[in-house]
Design a protein around this motif. Structure first.
Motif, PDB file in Angstrom:
ATOM      1  N   TYR A   1       0.812  -1.216   0.000  1.00 47.17           N
ATOM      2  CA  TYR A   1       0.000   0.000   0.000  1.00 47.17           C
ATOM      3  C   TYR A   1       0.852   1.275   0.000  1.00 47.17           C
ATOM      4  CZ  TYR A   1      -4.526  -2.338   0.522  1.00 47.17           C
ATOM      5  OH  TYR A   1      -5.663  -3.076   0.313  1.00 47.17           O
TER       6      TYR A   1
ATOM      7  N   LEU B   1      -4.788   1.284   7.936  1.00 47.13           N
ATOM      8  CA  LEU B   1      -4.989   0.313   6.851  1.00 47.13           C
ATOM      9  C   LEU B   1      -3.985  -0.842   6.987  1.00 47.13           C
ATOM     10  CD1 LEU B   1      -6.294  -0.555   4.150  1.00 47.13           C
ATOM     11  CD2 LEU B   1      -4.680   0.985   2.987  1.00 47.13           C
TER      12      LEU B   1
ATOM     13  N   GLU C   1     -13.000   1.154   5.502  1.00 46.40           N
ATOM     14  CA  GLU C   1     -11.700   0.493   5.664  1.00 46.40           C
ATOM     15  C   GLU C   1     -11.860  -1.033   5.508  1.00 46.40           C
ATOM     16  OE1 GLU C   1      -8.318   1.065   8.793  1.00 46.40           O
ATOM     17  OE2 GLU C   1      -9.780  -0.346   9.630  1.00 46.40           O
TER      18      GLU C   1
ATOM     19  N   ASN D   1     -13.474  -3.245   3.932  1.00 50.66           N
ATOM     20  CA  ASN D   1     -14.402  -3.327   2.789  1.00 50.66           C
ATOM     21  C   ASN D   1     -14.215  -4.615   1.974  1.00 50.66           C
ATOM     22  OD1 ASN D   1     -12.023  -2.648   1.568  1.00 50.66           O
ATOM     23  ND2 ASN D   1     -12.732  -0.716   0.708  1.00 50.66           N
TER      24      ASN D   1
HETATM   25  P1  ADP Z   1      -9.906   0.852  -3.492  1.00 48.29           P
HETATM   26  O1  ADP Z   1      -9.588  -0.330  -2.588  1.00 48.29           O
HETATM   27  O2  ADP Z   1     -11.382   0.940  -3.800  1.00 48.29           O
HETATM   28  O3  ADP Z   1      -9.042   0.897  -4.720  1.00 48.29           O
HETATM   29  P2  ADP Z   1      -8.225   2.980  -2.414  1.00 48.29           P
HETATM   30  O4  ADP Z   1      -7.138   2.448  -3.294  1.00 48.29           O
HETATM   31  O5  ADP Z   1      -8.540   4.435  -2.496  1.00 48.29           O
HETATM   32  O6  ADP Z   1      -9.592   2.181  -2.650  1.00 48.29           O
HETATM   33  O7  ADP Z   1      -7.870   2.667  -0.903  1.00 48.29           O
HETATM   34  C1  ADP Z   1      -7.249   1.467  -0.532  1.00 48.29           C
HETATM   35  C2  ADP Z   1      -7.926   0.938   0.709  1.00 48.29           C
HETATM   36  O8  ADP Z   1      -7.698   1.853   1.795  1.00 48.29           O
HETATM   37  C3  ADP Z   1      -9.458   0.828   0.645  1.00 48.29           C
HETATM   38  O9  ADP Z   1      -9.914  -0.330  -0.013  1.00 48.29           O
HETATM   39  C4  ADP Z   1      -9.827   0.840   2.109  1.00 48.29           C
HETATM   40  O10 ADP Z   1      -9.564  -0.431   2.737  1.00 48.29           O
HETATM   41  C5  ADP Z   1      -8.838   1.872   2.652  1.00 48.29           C
HETATM   42  N1  ADP Z   1      -9.399   3.238   2.640  1.00 48.29           N
HETATM   43  C6  ADP Z   1      -9.615   4.023   1.558  1.00 48.29           C
HETATM   44  N2  ADP Z   1     -10.138   5.208   1.902  1.00 48.29           N
HETATM   45  C7  ADP Z   1     -10.262   5.180   3.247  1.00 48.29           C
HETATM   46  C8  ADP Z   1     -10.745   6.105   4.222  1.00 48.29           C
HETATM   47  N3  ADP Z   1     -11.215   7.311   3.865  1.00 48.29           N
HETATM   48  N4  ADP Z   1     -10.737   5.735   5.520  1.00 48.29           N
HETATM   49  C9  ADP Z   1     -10.256   4.520   5.890  1.00 48.29           C
HETATM   50  N5  ADP Z   1      -9.774   3.593   5.035  1.00 48.29           N
HETATM   51  C10 ADP Z   1      -9.788   3.907   3.722  1.00 48.29           C
END
Ligand code: ADP
Ligand code: MG
Length: 140
Positions: free
Chosen positions: A51, A63, A112, A114
């Motif tokens: 990440y 995260l 988070e 998700n």
């Molecule tokens: P995605 O997984 O949909 O591509 P991102 O790459 O923007 O989303 O973010 C990576 C991961 O970080 C997300 O899947 C989620 O687990 C976490 N995350 C993203 N935005 C937030 C936030 N505003 N607050 C807390 N955790 C977040």
């Protein structure tokens, strides 16, 4: 249309609730083939590296803590336009905004926790697949 591969991760909130099979059923129903899969526990160093693009974000350390809190299932998915198709099946990052029937709408606990990760472009898919899998572990 192009046959593509993408990286998927079933996250700790989902493995904790024993949802691997339910999530795989939604992926397969959408036409994605699981051509590699393994369950593992991410170390803090590996989660930070995976990440790294988010390291300036306020949610980064939480995260990393979340992604190391339990087992994950990493997968290579193959199908027509697999990167975009998987993002569609996953649903929006925030489950409150996700479309009905998507994995995140159905299973996510929060923005988070998700339930799934999916690569966001073919270039990143290639990098992320190589992060977790050697060629001989992928059987298309
Ligand atoms: P995605 O997984 O949909 O591509 P991102 O790459 O923007 O989303 O973010 C990576 C991961 O970080 C997300 O899947 C989620 O687990 C976490 N995350 C993203 N935005 C937030 C936030 N505003 N607050 C807390 N955790 C977040
Ligand atoms: Mg992302």
């Amino acid at each position: 249309m192009a046959l593509e591969r993408t990286l998927s991760i079933i996250k700790p909130d989902a493995t904790r609730r024993n949802l691997t099979g339910a999530i795989n059923a939604l992926l397969e129903a959408a036409g994605l083939r699981i051509i590699a899969q393994k369950r593992l526990r991410l170390s803090e160093a590996r989660a930070k590296e995976f990440y790294a693009v988010h390291k300036e974000r306020l949610f980064y350390s939480d995260l990393v803590k979340f992604m190391t809190s339990g087992p994950v299932v990493v997968q290579v998915l193959e199908g027509e336009d697999a990167v975009l198709l998987n993002r569609k099946v996953m649903g929006a990052t925030d489950p409150a905004l996700a479309v009905e029937g998507t994995i995140r709408k159905t299973f996510a606990e929060s923005i988070e926790a998700n339930s799934v990760h999916g690569s966001d472009s073919p270039d990143n898919a290639k990098i992320e697949i190589e992060f977790f899998f050697s060629q001989d572990e992928i059987v298309g």
